[in-house]
Design an enzyme around this catalytic site. Structure first.
Site, short mmCIF file in Angstrom:
data_model
loop_
_atom_site.label_atom_id
_atom_site.label_comp_id
_atom_site.label_asym_id
_atom_site.label_seq_id
_atom_site.Cartn_x
_atom_site.Cartn_y
_atom_site.Cartn_z
CB CYS A 96 5.65 5.85 0.47
SG CYS A 96 7.42 5.81 0.10
CB CYS A 136 3.84 4.48 12.46
SG CYS A 136 2.34 4.63 13.46
CG HIS A 183 6.89 2.54 15.81
ND1 HIS A 183 5.91 1.88 16.52
CD2 HIS A 183 6.29 3.61 15.25
CE1 HIS A 183 4.77 2.52 16.39
NE2 HIS A 183 4.96 3.58 15.62
CB CYS A 238 33.61 21.83 45.23
SG CYS A 238 34.77 22.61 46.38
CB CYS A 246 45.41 10.79 42.79
SG CYS A 246 45.77 11.53 44.40
CB CYS A 302 36.86 27.54 45.93
SG CYS A 302 36.63 25.81 46.39
CB CYS A 347 35.28 10.76 53.25
SG CYS A 347 36.80 11.72 53.46
CB CYS A 395 38.80 7.23 53.39
SG CYS A 395 38.71 9.02 53.27
#
Length: 615
Positions: free
Chosen positions: A340, A347, A355, A387, A400, A408, A416, A430
């Site tokens: 411009c 584009c 691009h 869970c 840990c 819950c 595991c 495990c």
């Protein structure tokens, strides 16, 4: 014309694209114009030799050298001159003499600016045409603003004189403030404005619309000045503050003046309409009509997508098939990249920024992927566990593996996913290898997909941020250049001339364009299937990256020198000493950028580069 077999072999050899090139960093490469376009000097001379009407039709080739389309960078006032004012003046001089420009503009506006339809209706039945256009029976009537005395009362606001009033040939007279408010409501629609009387069809001239609006503004200004006239005068300290502010404003205006010269460097040698010389180009109704006309022809005209840019581009020559759909093809030869008048590249089809080497559909997919929450969902899938009891999503934020579900209160092992109470010394399993079943959840696959996306997105984002940093650094350098050149106007001895600093324009544009191309290559390679040709493309990507960073570093060092309180003269001398290196790197960026786009297009066209579907 007959030709030999040797000619055929030469032609076939030239038609094959090759990307193996000698890339000697010690070789000075200069910008060269395309051979079929002629030298810049000849082009400028040809443009100057053309009349104004022909200069407005000046076209430019697409910034994508693979695309044969041509375009015109336009402003609204240029469009008004070309499509509204010039046809009206031509009609007045040739086909329809004797009518004023105001009446011809009203007629053209009524006929949707179609000259052929206007001339046909004019010679078919002139009286009917004038009636439908809302013109009076008297030809070239003039409607001035008059001042009425105490005996006049406006039927809209019920204010009595003395008042400035306006009326058309219909005799419906209203005060200028009411007319001004009425015009402010309807002028933005871009259609002919009729008399304020609801049942009246008389039209206002475009010049009368501007005259009433300006008169309404001046009336408001007079009221403000009357209110300010009773206020106390400012103190001496305020005067000094204002003087300092005026000096800063002057400095900013000088800097902005140079910035405008740089932004419009491509259009410096073109003759364009100036709205300061022709009031019609500033006419609010004509500007609204122009925008309405442009919005109705979106296949030919596109507004610049840059923020706060009111310019647009016309695709004046479209060499692509009539039924072409940019969403259904990946060939780069069909991507028209335009610029411009404010030097924003984008584009024309998808209206994203330039691009290349990405096709439009790949660009749209990448932008959507970066904007929506699809990758957030992938991250959740790859880095969280459900869970085992309530299926709540849990993110592990510590070392840990003993997890406690906050929903819950179930305790389980992160490795595991079994009940933690089973993890006694005798039941700890495990660490024992178990034959893996098929990963039905696809978690590992999602982790790899996320890592791959982040790899390319990080590099895309880094270059995007670096491009903004380059723009800031280069803007500062331009200001140093301007202040230095302004200071030299008062000195008889000049160390650096204005022409000596012009190489900076090409260097700055080359750096920004190279950085932008490099940025989009990461979106391009994200969707590519792995192949030998993909490795070649990534190698060329590395070459471009190296050159861009080298040029960026030079300008960055200049910015560091300024922070050390170096003068503008020292900075300019440092840049001049590095002129040969800057010009060399600028040309090298342009060359490698061009070859990278050609490499991508060649790979797409012959099937060496294949895009894969990524969900």
């Amino acid at each position: 014309m007959p030709h030999s077999d040797d000619d055929e072999s030469v032609a076939s050899a030239e038609s094959v694209n090759s990307f193996d090139y000698e890339d000697d960093d010690n070789l000075m490469i200069l910008f060269e114009a395309d051979s079929d376009e002629g030298s810049p000097t000849n082009i400028e001379q040809d443009v100057e030799a053309l009349p104004v009407e022909s200069r407005l039709l000046w076209q430019k080739p697409s910034l994508n050298h693979l695309c044969q389309c041509r375009y015109r960078s336009m402003k609204v006032n240029w469009y008004i001159m070309e499509r509204f004012v010039m046809p009206a003046r031509k009609l007045s001089d040739t086909v329809i003499p004797g009518l004023s420009l105001d009446e011809l503009l009203v007629m053209l506006h009524y006929k949707k600016w179609l000259v052929d339809e206007l001339t046909s209706d004019f010679f078919d039945n002139l009286n009917r045409l004038r009636e439908r256009c809302g013109l009076s029976e008297k030809v070239n009537a003039v409607y001035p603003i008059t001042t009425k005395g105490l005996d006049f009362m406006c039927m809209i606001c019920c204010e009595s004189g003395p008042l400035d009033t306006f009326l058309l040939s219909c005799g419906h007279e209203f005060c200028v403030p009411c007319y001004s408010q009425y015009l402010h409501i309807y002028v933005g629609k871009g259609e002919l404005i009729r008399c304020m009387e609801p049942l009246c069809s008389k039209s206002l001239y475009h010049t009368d619309v501007e005259k009433i609006l300006q008169n309404g503004i001046s009336t408001e200004v007079d009221v403000i000045e009357l209110k300010l006239s009773g206020s106390s005068s400012s103190s001496e300290s305020q005067d000094s503050t204002f003087a300092e502010a005026d000096f800063k404003n002057y400095e900013l205006s000088v800097i902005n003046e140079y910035d405008l010269q740089f932004d419009g460097v491509e259009f410096a040698n073109e003759s364009r309409p100036d709205d300061a010389q022709d009031p019609l180009l500033r006419n609010l109704l004509l500007r609204a009509a122009a925008k309405l006309s442009l919005d109705g022809a979106r296949s030919r005209y596109k507004w610049c997508p840059a923020v706060d840019c009111e310019n647009f581009v016309e695709l004046s020559k479209d060499t692509r098939p009539h039924d072409y759909d940019y969403k259904k093809t990946n060939l780069l030869t069909n991507v028209p990249v335009v610029r411009c008048p404010a030097s924003h590249e984008f584009c024309f089809d998808c209206q994203f920024e330039n691009h290349l080497p990405c096709p439009c559909d790949i660009t749209a997919k990448w932008v959507k992927r970066c904007q929506d929450d699809s990758e957030t969902a992938n991250w959740i899938e790859a880095n969280t566990q459900n869970c085992p009891k309530c299926s709540s999503l849990i993110e592990k934020n510590g070392g840990c593996n003993h997890m406690l579900c906050q929903h819950c209160r179930f305790e389980f092992c992160w490795i595991c996913l079994h009940d933690w109470r089973q993890h006694t010394q005798s039941h700890w399993s495990c660490n024992r290898y178990k034959e893996r079943k098929e990963d039905t959840s696809g978690k590992l696959q999602k982790q790899n997909a996320l890592a791959r996306y982040l790899h390319y997105y990080k590099r895309f984002s880094v270059h995007q941020h670096s491009m903004k940093g380059d723009e800031r650094t280069l803007a500062n350098i331009h200001r140093y250049m301007l202040l230095y050149m302004k200071s030299q106007t008062h000195n008889s001895k000049k160390n650096v001339s204005w022409n000596d600093a012009q190489f900076m324009s090409d260097a700055i544009r080359s750096l920004i364009c190279g950085r932008r191309t490099l940025m989009w290559t990461y979106a391009f390679t994200f969707y590519l299937e792995k192949s030998n040709y993909c490795d070649i493309f990534e190698g060329m990507q590395d070459y471009l990256n190296e050159t861009v960073e080298a040029l960026s570093r030079i300008f960055e060092d200049v910015g560091v020198e300024k922070k050390k309180k170096q003068s503008e003269e020292n900075i300019m001398q440092a840049l001049t000493k590095k002129k040969s290196k800057i010009v060399h790197l600028s040309a090298l960026i342009a060359k490698r950028q061009r070859l990278l786009v050609e490499c991508a297009n060649h790979g797409i066209s012959d099937g060496s580069l294949i895009f894969k579907e990524i969900k």
